[in-house]
Enzyme design. Structure first.
Site, PDB file in Angstrom:
ATOM      1  CE  LYS A 137      -4.327   2.104   2.599  1.00 34.40           C
ATOM      2  NZ  LYS A 137      -4.737   1.825   3.649  1.00 34.40           N
TER       3      LYS A 137
ATOM      4  CB  SER B 228      -8.118   3.987   2.405  1.00 31.49           C
ATOM      5  OG  SER B 228      -7.228   3.508   3.059  1.00 31.49           O
TER       6      SER B 228
ATOM      7  CB  SER C 222      -8.859   1.164   5.663  1.00 31.68           C
ATOM      8  OG  SER C 222      -9.386   2.534   5.429  1.00 31.68           O
TER       9      SER C 222
END
Lengths: 486, 492
Positions: free
Chosen positions: B79, B158, B182
């Site tokens: 990420k 996210s 997330s």
């Protein structure tokens, strides 16, 4: 301490003042990073990723800094809070890389304490300590390197500061001076802050208000920030108090604001106006757990505290029979006190104190030297005193020897030997000189006998001159009295 | 070689060990898949050269008999919230333009040390603020799943890029971060497994901060076992993070015994929220039935402060974000937009650098912390947070784990909710209470909704009891036997 009163047109006013002192903690690393903290390093050479607030960087508490804060708190006879919290104080400034300063707000590590001031008349006065909290320093903006741009030096960013907040107990500029000197002395004894205001390792903000004598409430205060000398603190306070009195008497109100002291003009002026009212948006720093100390940790630090100035002063009064003023002067510096103790060992303490306070301190002052760099060792000063006690040196000769010791670093005996400065205590030799003088100055002898006792001083001076100052003044005085009376 | 991308991490590890293929081959297959999947926009930065070099080193290690363990040679996505040394790190924000850190986050350092191969940096919501991967400066991620209506779906947020990459078989696993859901919500939307560890289990050092008291890194993969393998490498005490727990890291995969007999599983009443689709409720019941069949016991529990969780979360997270994002001022790195004064430079830089959602949260956070509002909002939220954590503590006095839905619906369409922030925030209603309490939770795919989109169930554990969470999740995974493939793979 005499009251410090401002006489206005409408009556007498008094100063009400509290100080916030920022002391840089003596430590090898910063509060939340491993960066070095040396003074005077090249810009931006002591900056870690954390100090520069790079993304993803996290603070880690330097335990030694905590120890130093606790040590200072104990030195201020203050309450140590076993639970304290680091909070973020959010505001934007170029030299504040994180956009917030990590500080303590609601729960400081040290609570209420007290500082005892030694006033020149030998009395003492207590100034309350409200709290001591820890915080990280910001960086430094440099505006003079380029016409358009400002440069930022982050060397100081993250350095551990102790903010020591006093209660509004100060009533005179001299008290503020005495408070700062005492605080500095305590921190130097403890080794927690070197107190060098010129290097910025100790700075002071003053909160000043005034009120009519007899009033008990507090009026609006102004804050004057970042004063870096005791003299400026006192000047700013005096100016600000006078300004406020004048304003009140002219029917104006004082607004709460931050002011700046212009040391060149000796005046204060507003720094930030109301539009920029502070809203720091404090909240507990989620990157740091609350600081929990154990009583054992505090006790261990307590066990290592040195004898502090107040205790030392009491001991000097008790054991050496010194006056409070002399004792206070001697203990102001730990090194000076130690020096004195070495000189006084086995000797008359009062004499030792006089030599250290007036002659030695005067010498250091004149040469701008620290006691650590003193050219005369305590042992040598002691020997000089021994020579006086033994009658070998008169006070005047001793001062001469003292000056030579300062210049050459030699010991007292060697100088006396070398220069032939021994005092003449032999009555026969002095008698001869006196007899000669009496014979040559019958006019003066007549005056003396007519009752003008002062003439004896003139004779003493003549004897000293004739013996190049080596005659023992006691002997001279005694002989003169006998002989002049006839 | 196409089938190499269909393996699980455990299968790939076995294949590498048996020398059925090399790490270079495995990596090459994934690089090809990543390139073929660019339409999904799952990656912000692809790093095929780094991946090839790491794969080569892995093969060399293996040839010397020095393979490091099950993750050696396994291609993963990272990420783009984790700082990676020398590799563009953006947090999906314009304000970090060109930022290449000189340092590596602890979690990715540990993954590197375990021998993993980094394929690239995955897309996310800007600064991890979002539930649909719609706020990225680099554009939205398209879910590899399409609904029956044929509309593109969000992958969740996210960690949407990580979830999409794993679901579309562009990577065998990926790192995510979870602040209010997330990891879990995108895992649920994309039909994969995602685990948010206990707060403090993984170091936050080197992760671009959103809300420090909630942020937690965790693994995303296609099976519970794979998640266990990744978590083992990611977790551990880090002296550089004061909030990281000094607790030993167990062998999480060893916890997957399949035996949950006698375990007590709590079913919180308060998670039956109004308007929740019947199919979510039905799936939840089904999940409980699977666990009962395996010998666990269902126990009703109460978490009475659940209804305040969402408001509490958005106050605390925004407050922390407003402070954490203050460092992006244009002075030291990233974007700088000139101005005539310092304040103007700040305003211009932050105005241009932050997207709308980020600006919204910074403003909210500044507001709730400001003088006059602090007590009414921030302080009250902190108190409620304590009550929420206490609810869970009380529940865990009688149960070993909790079972609950992950999100109130399956993935929504890309254009569905974007203009209503409050509707967007409701996606997190089942995940944020757990975040506020700092507990470990894992989402396991459990079924499809009527539109053919995946739905996941969430298993929540006691602090630092990821082992029970994984064990229960493993049983559910087996019972659910979720084999549906995203349309992206079916069409490929």
């Amino acid at each position: 301490m005499a009251d410090w009163i401002i006489t206005g047109e409408t009556g007498d006013w008094e100063l009400v003042c509290g100080l916030e002192v920022h002391g840089q903690v003596v430590s090898n690393a910063k509060l939340f990073s491993g960066s070095a903290t040396a003074f005077g390093a090249e810009p931006n050479t002591q900056v870690s990723l954390i100090d520069a607030a790079m993304p993803g960087m996290l603070p880690v508490i330097n335990e030694y800094c905590i120890e130093q804060a606790v040590r200072t708190g104990l030195g201020l006879k203050a309450e140590i809070n076993l639970f304290s919290v680091f909070e973020r104080k959010n505001y934007f400034y170029a030299d504040l890389p994180q956009g917030y300063q990590i500080s303590q707000f609601k729960h400081p590590v040290v609570g209420e304490g007290v500082v005892i001031l030694d006033m020149p008349d030998g009395t003492t006065r207590e100034i309350g300590i409200e709290r001591l909290h820890m915080e990280q320093d910001a960086g430094k903006s440099m505006h003079d390197q380029d016409p358009k741009r400002s440069f930022i030096d982050l060397n100081r960013s993250g350095v551990c500061l102790m903010e020591i907040v006093s209660k509004p107990d100060i009533r005179a500029p001299e008290e503020a001076g005495a408070y700062l000197r005492k605080l500095r002395s305590i921190m130097r004894y403890l080794g927690t802050c070197d107190g060098n205001m010129e290097e910025g390792s100790m700075r002071c903000d003053i909160n000043v208000s005034v009120r009519k004598v007899g009033e008990t409430g507090l009026r609006t205060r102004t804050e004057c920030k970042n004063l870096n000398s005791v003299r400026f603190v006192m000047q700013a306070m005096e100016y600000e108090a006078a300004r406020q009195v004048e304003a009140y008497e002219a029917g104006e109100e004082i607004i709460q604001e931050t002011r700046l002291f212009d040391s060149a003009k000796g005046e204060t002026r507003p720094m930030r106006t109301k539009e920029f009212a502070h809203d720091y948006r404090y909240f507990p720093d989620p990157d740091l757990l609350p600081l929990k100390l154990t009583q054992d940790f505090v006790d261990r630090i307590k066990a290592t505290l040195p004898e502090l100035p107040d205790d030392k002063k009491e001991r000097f009064i008790r054991d050496f029979g010194l006056t409070p003023y002399d004792a206070g002067a001697l203990v102001a510096s730990r090194r000076m006190a130690e020096y004195f103790e070495t000189v006084a060992k086995g000797r008359d303490a009062k004499t030792a104190a006089n030599w250290v306070i007036s002659n030695l301190a005067g010498l250091l002052n004149a040469k701008g030297l620290d006691i650590a760099a003193c050219p005369i060792t305590a042992e040598n000063l002691g020997k000089l005193i021994d020579l006086i006690t033994a009658g070998t040196l008169s006070g005047r000769l001793a001062k001469e020897v003292f000056e030579l010791m300062a210049e050459t670093g030699k010991d007292a005996e060697a100088i006396v030997e070398e220069k032939g400065l021994k005092q003449i205590s032999d009555t026969g030799a002095i008698e001869a000189v006196i007899d000669d003088l009496i014979a040559k100055n019958l006019g003066q002898v007549e005056q003396f006998r007519a009752g003008n006792e002062k003439v004896i001083g003139w004779f003493v001076g003549q004897v000293m001159r004739a013996t190049q100052g080596k005659a023992n003044p006691g002997v001279v005085n005694q002989l003169l009295k006998d002989k002049l009376k006839g | 070689m196409g089938t190499l991308t269909d393996l699980t991490i455990a299968q790939a590890a076995a294949g590498l060990k048996a020398k059925e293929f090399t790490a270079a081959e495995l990596t090459e297959a994934h690089i090809a898949a990543m390139e073929a999947g660019q339409a999904l926009n799952a990656f912000i930065t692809e790093t095929p050269d780094i991946a090839r070099a790491q794969a080569k080193e892995s093969d060399a290690r293996r040839a010397r008999g020095q393979a490091k363990g099950p993750l050696d040679g396994i291609p993963v996505g990272v990420k783009d919230l984790f700082c990676t040394e020398g590799v563009l790190t953006t947090a999906a924000s314009h304000i970090l333009d060109g930022f290449k850190p000189a340092y590596e986050s602890t979690v990715t350092r540990q993954l590197k040390d375990a021998g993993t191969v980094m394929l690239g940096k995955t897309n996310l919501d800007e600064f991890a603020m979002g539930s649909g991967n719609l706020t990225s400066h680099y554009g939205p991620v398209i879910s590899p799943w399409k609904a029956a209506d044929g509309k593109d779906r969000v992958p969740g947020g996210s960690s949407g890029g990580s979830a999409a990459a794993v679901a579309a078989h562009l990577a065998l696993g990926a790192t995510g971060t979870d602040t209010g859901g997330s990891i879990r919500q995108p895992a649920s939307y994309c039909g994969i497994v995602g685990l948010k560890p206990t707060y403090g289990r993984c170091s936050r050092w080197g992760i671009v901060a959103y809300a420090s008291s909630l942020d937690q890194a965790g693994p995303m993969a296609r099976t519970v076992e794979d998640v266990a393998l990744l978590l083992r490498a990611m977790a551990g005490h880090d002296p550089k993070d004061s909030t990281s727990a000094p607790i030993a890291v167990p062998d999480f995969a060893a916890a997957l015994t399949g035996d949950i007999r006698g375990l007590r599983i709590g079913i919180p009443d308060e998670y039956r929220v109004e308007g929740m689709p019947g199919e979510i409720e039905a799936l939840w019941q089904q999940g409980m039935a699977w666990l009962k069949e395996a010998g666990a016991e269902a126990v009703p529990v109460s978490l009475p402060h659940t209804k305040y969780a969402l408001a509490t979360y958005y106050i605390i997270a925004s407050a922390e974000a407003s402070s954490n994002l203050a460092r992006y001022d244009g002075v030291r790195y990233g974007l700088r937009v000139p101005g005539d004064s310092l304040d103007e430079m700040y305003e211009a830089t932050r105005g241009a650098g932050f997207g709308a959602e980020t600006r919204l949260r910074v403003l909210m956070g500044t507001y709730v912390l400001s003088a006059g509002y602090y007590d009414a909002y921030y302080l009250k939220a902190q108190r409620v947070r304590t009550l929420i954590a206490r609810d869970f503590r009380n529940a865990f006095e009688t149960v070993d784990a909790l079972l609950m839905p992950t999100a109130p619906s399956a993935a929504f369409a890309l254009d569905e909710k974007t203009d209503d922030p409050v509707a967007m925030y409701l996606n997190d209603v089942f995940t944020v209470p757990i975040s506020l309490a700092g507990l470990p939770a894992m989402v396991v795919p459990a079924g499809l909704d009527a539109q053919g989109l995946p739905l996941g169930l969430q298993i929540v554990g006691k602090p630092f009891d990821e082992e029970t969470v994984l064990k229960v999740g493993g049983v559910m995974e087996k019972s659910a036997a979720f084999t549906a493939k995203p349309s992206f793979l079916r069409e490929a």
